[in-house]
Design an enzyme around this catalytic site. Structure first.
Site, PDB file in Angstrom:
ATOM      1  N   GLY A   3       0.825  -1.200   0.000  1.00  0.00           N
ATOM      2  CA  GLY A   3       0.000   0.000   0.000  1.00  0.00           C
ATOM      3  C   GLY A   3       0.857   1.247   0.000  1.00  0.00           C
ATOM      4  O   GLY A   3       0.585   2.216   0.712  1.00  0.00           O
ATOM      5  N   HIS A   4       1.925   1.206  -0.790  1.00  0.00           N
ATOM      6  CA  HIS A   4       2.781   2.379  -0.928  1.00  0.00           C
ATOM      7  C   HIS A   4       3.665   2.215  -2.172  1.00  0.00           C
ATOM      8  O   HIS A   4       3.703   1.133  -2.773  1.00  0.00           O
ATOM      9  CB  HIS A   4       3.647   2.578   0.326  1.00  0.00           C
ATOM     10  CG  HIS A   4       4.562   1.434   0.616  1.00  0.00           C
ATOM     11  ND1 HIS A   4       4.329   0.517   1.616  1.00  0.00           N
ATOM     12  CD2 HIS A   4       5.700   1.034   0.004  1.00  0.00           C
ATOM     13  CE1 HIS A   4       5.294  -0.373   1.618  1.00  0.00           C
ATOM     14  NE2 HIS A   4       6.125  -0.098   0.647  1.00  0.00           N
ATOM     15  N   ALA A   5       4.360   3.291  -2.523  1.00  0.00           N
ATOM     16  CA  ALA A   5       5.369   3.252  -3.585  1.00  0.00           C
ATOM     17  C   ALA A   5       6.624   3.928  -3.045  1.00  0.00           C
ATOM     18  O   ALA A   5       6.568   4.636  -2.032  1.00  0.00           O
ATOM     19  CB  ALA A   5       4.872   3.987  -4.826  1.00  0.00           C
ATOM     20  N   ARG A  24       2.604  -0.877  -4.775  1.00  0.00           N
ATOM     21  CA  ARG A  24       2.441  -2.321  -4.598  1.00  0.00           C
ATOM     22  C   ARG A  24       1.501  -2.636  -3.453  1.00  0.00           C
ATOM     23  O   ARG A  24       1.477  -1.955  -2.426  1.00  0.00           O
ATOM     24  CB  ARG A  24       3.786  -3.026  -4.419  1.00  0.00           C
ATOM     25  CG  ARG A  24       4.380  -3.128  -3.009  1.00  0.00           C
ATOM     26  CD  ARG A  24       4.900  -1.827  -2.474  1.00  0.00           C
ATOM     27  NE  ARG A  24       5.757  -1.115  -3.400  1.00  0.00           N
ATOM     28  CZ  ARG A  24       7.058  -1.335  -3.508  1.00  0.00           C
ATOM     29  NH1 ARG A  24       7.645  -2.204  -2.710  1.00  0.00           N
ATOM     30  NH2 ARG A  24       7.775  -0.621  -4.344  1.00  0.00           N
ATOM     31  N   TYR A  26       5.795   7.077  -0.997  1.00  0.00           N
ATOM     32  CA  TYR A  26       4.462   7.645  -1.239  1.00  0.00           C
ATOM     33  C   TYR A  26       3.505   6.734  -0.510  1.00  0.00           C
ATOM     34  O   TYR A  26       3.394   5.559  -0.848  1.00  0.00           O
ATOM     35  CB  TYR A  26       4.092   7.629  -2.729  1.00  0.00           C
ATOM     36  CG  TYR A  26       4.844   8.629  -3.565  1.00  0.00           C
ATOM     37  CD1 TYR A  26       4.555   9.986  -3.498  1.00  0.00           C
ATOM     38  CD2 TYR A  26       5.848   8.202  -4.427  1.00  0.00           C
ATOM     39  CE1 TYR A  26       5.259  10.903  -4.275  1.00  0.00           C
ATOM     40  CE2 TYR A  26       6.550   9.109  -5.200  1.00  0.00           C
ATOM     41  CZ  TYR A  26       6.251  10.455  -5.113  1.00  0.00           C
ATOM     42  OH  TYR A  26       6.945  11.345  -5.872  1.00  0.00           O
TER      43      TYR A  26
END
Ligand code: TYD
Length: 138
Positions: free
Chosen positions: A54-56, A101, A126
């Site tokens: 749940g982030h990049a 992802r 992010y």
């Protein structure tokens, strides 16, 4: 548009030394994967139904391996999404920067090993999808 996209991410078939006493796989930074390894971490004891990710990352390169068990990873470059099922300890998924992802479908006892190109830095994340999409479409 970011220079990094889903086409840059791919499964890497790692060296495997098969042996009747048990198999062995190794990873050398800069040789088997396109970055030097500065950090490693692993996810384990993941409860059934849990989701991770749940982030990049802005600049981090990673190799993600299902060292034990299995799980799914959905990669998203802001334009397309692709789901990978990882279930072999000799396959690694190379994830370049600027890829959102999500990870789910962890099997019981799954262990996810991550090799990373840099030390932990919260400023490299992010964590808000809208912020990621805005940056990815620049
Ligand atoms: P996070 O990267 O969000 O985990 P995941 O992608 O698996 O869902 O990290 C979860 C927490 O752990 C967060 O508070 C940051 C911390 N953390 C570190 O302190 N060092 C690290 O190397 C990592 C990967 C996370």
């Amino acid at each position: 548009m970011s220079q990094f996209n889903l086409d840059t991410c791919h499964i890497i078939d790692l060296p495997k030394i098969t042996d009747s006493r048990g198999n062995l796989t190794f990873v050398e930074g800069g040789r088997h994967i396109p970055f030097d390894i500065k950090r490693t971490y692993y996810l384990y004891d993941v409860p059934g139904g849990a989701e991770r990710g749940g982030h990049a990352h802005k600049g981090l390169h990673q190799l993600i391996i299902a060292i034990s068990g299995a799980f799914d990873i959905v990669l998203d470059d802001g334009h397309r999404k692709q789901r990978y099922h990882l279930n072999r300890s000799y396959f690694g998924l190379y994830v370049c920067p600027m890829i959102w992802r999500e990870m789910d479908n962890f099997s019981s006892g799954a262990v996810c090993l991550v090799l990373a190109s840099n030390l932990y830095d919260e400023a490299d994340y992010y964590r808000d999808y809208a912020d990621f999409i805005a940056a990815a479409s620049k």
